[in-house]
Design an enzyme around this catalytic site. Structure first.
Site, short mmCIF file in Angstrom:
data_model
loop_
_atom_site.label_atom_id
_atom_site.label_comp_id
_atom_site.label_asym_id
_atom_site.label_seq_id
_atom_site.Cartn_x
_atom_site.Cartn_y
_atom_site.Cartn_z
N SER A 62 0.81 -1.22 0.00
CA SER A 62 0.00 0.00 0.00
C SER A 62 0.84 1.27 0.00
O SER A 62 0.31 2.35 -0.19
CB SER A 62 -0.96 0.01 1.19
OG SER A 62 -0.26 0.25 2.39
N LYS A 99 1.18 4.88 6.80
CA LYS A 99 0.34 5.70 5.92
C LYS A 99 0.98 7.09 5.78
O LYS A 99 1.75 7.52 6.61
CB LYS A 99 -1.06 5.88 6.53
CG LYS A 99 -1.92 4.62 6.53
CD LYS A 99 -2.61 4.39 5.21
CE LYS A 99 -3.40 3.10 5.19
NZ LYS A 99 -2.56 1.92 5.00
#
Lengths: 143, 279
Positions: A62, A99
């Site tokens: 990701s 993230k």
């Protein structure tokens, strides 16, 4: 979801990289010798706060857009205050996850660097548990 | 002044840094080979699961209790301990590392900062930088700093930081009058019984006792403890009490309850002895 496995910095011996030194000269001393500045200490170079810095290993795809592949080691410093644009380790549903943090007037967003994963919106920074701020990615160029 | 700092439920707190799911959940850490409980979180302690409970007894009840059991990882605890001590060392040049999860820090008289604010600073720094909860007790002697830390831990209003001299004297007297003498650092239960025979049952009793009588009836160590409770500093870092182990246990346990001679014989046969070092 990009999960991370936390590793610890091994503090005992600093990582040393020998800067290039000429072979021992038999006749004439190297003119570069006077410029020799000692070896590069990677611990010193990469880590500001040893007590607060952990190495985590990234798992998943990701964060590919940030240059982080599965298996790369990420240095995470808990002493840093998270800012807009930082890559952070956040706690989401009891799991540590990597993230990109976005802090704008519109709110707080945890963004994956891969279009396959949706953004996660949080109303305020205080609602978000930031575990630490990623400072370096040790991206493996050779597997 | 001295600060006594220790990590709350240290092993469990170290594990929780890397596994936030365990936050608020009753957790125990098991000894090598998952024999018995060596550490438990406050939630697990509230369930009566404390040091020494065999895992085979707990295992069938674990799911019903919502209990998380972890195998011990001493490499991790050692690393986290080093981080805690490194942060503490930033608050002063004299740090006595007392055990894996506690230390005494000398507070320089030059530090003019409010001591409660200093204690809170230390607590917040360890939570932020290392990720662990600690309690801080600040007092003029080691024995009182330990007592202040115990107070910080158990009396909610202190919120983890207790500066002994900043508390109200009447309140301190009341507390010491209520606490048994065994709550004092260095007073073991066997000593407690002997002290009781002299009518010394609470901490206040020990503070009021004649130090010379204490030395005659017991020894100089107990007298020093009594003096330290009065605020007279007489236990120093060099007197390393850590070397004097109270107990060392090497134990083996069966993996289940055995009630027959036969079962016992079979289990003992299949239990390997400690491997001999390779020669």
């Amino acid at each position: 979801m990009q999960r991370v496995i936390v590793r610890r910095v091994q503090p005992a011996a600093p990582l040393l990289l020998l800067a290039a030194v000429d072979a021992v000269p038999a006749g004439f001393p190297s003119p570069a010798q006077d410029y020799y500045d000692g070896p590069i200490d990677l611990t010193d170079m990469l880590i500001d706060d040893q007590a607060a810095t952990f190495i985590v290993r990234a798992a998943g795809d990701s964060m590919l857009g940030a240059g982080i592949s599965s298996g790369d080691e990420i240095l995470v410093d808990r002493s840093k205050t998270p800012r807009d644009g930082d890559v952070v380790v956040a706690i989401l549903d009891g799991e540590l996850t990597l993230k990109r943090l976005s802090l704008t007037a519109a709110g707080v967003t945890l963004h994956s660097e891969n279009p396959a994963y949706p953004d996660i919106h949080v109303s305020a920074l205080s609602d978000l548990q930031v575990w630490g701020v990623a400072t370096y990615s040790l991206h493996h160029l050779r597997r | 002044m001295l600060a006594h700092v220790d990590v709350n439920s240290a092993y469990v707190s170290f594990e929780r840094v890397f596994n936030p799911k365990l936050e608020g959940v009753p957790c125990v850490v098991l000894s090598n080979n998952d024999g018995m409980v060596v550490a438990s979180s406050s939630e697990a302690k509230a369930l009566g699961l404390d040091l020494g409970k065999p895992w085979f007894e707990l295992r069938p009840r674990a799911a019903a209790l919502g209990l998380e059991a972890l195998s011990s990882n001493y490499e991790l605890y050692g690393d986290m301990s080093r981080r805690v001590m490194e942060v503490l060392a930033r608050y002063g040049p004299e740090l006595q590392i007392y055990s894996i999860d506690e230390a005494f820090l000398e507070i320089s008289p030059r530090i003019t900062k409010d001591l409660t604010a200093l204690g809170r600073d230390i607590k917040d720094a360890l939570r932020r930088l290392v990720g662990v909860p600690v309690c801080v007790g600040i007092a003029p002697t080691r024995t009182l700093a330990k007592l202040a830390n115990r107070t910080a831990k158990q009396v909610a209003v202190f919120d983890g930081v207790c500066v002994w001299p900043a508390t109200r004297p009447e309140w301190r007297d009341k507390l010491m009058g209520a606490l048994p003498v065994s709550e004092v650092w260095g007073i073991a239960s066997r000593l407690e019984r002997r002290l009781a025979s002299l009518g010394i049952r609470t901490i206040a009793d020990l503070v009021a006792a004649d130090p010379v009588l204490i030395r005659k009836s017991f020894n100089v160590v107990v007298m020093r403890t009594a003096l330290e409770l009065r605020g007279v500093r007489c236990i120093e870092a060099e007197e390393d009490r850590t070397g004097k182990k109270e107990q060392l246990i090497v134990s083996r346990s069966f993996s289940e309850k055995i009630t027959t001679v036969d079962g016992c014989a079979r289990s003992s046969q299949s239990t390997p002895s400690r491997p001999r070092p390779a020669s």
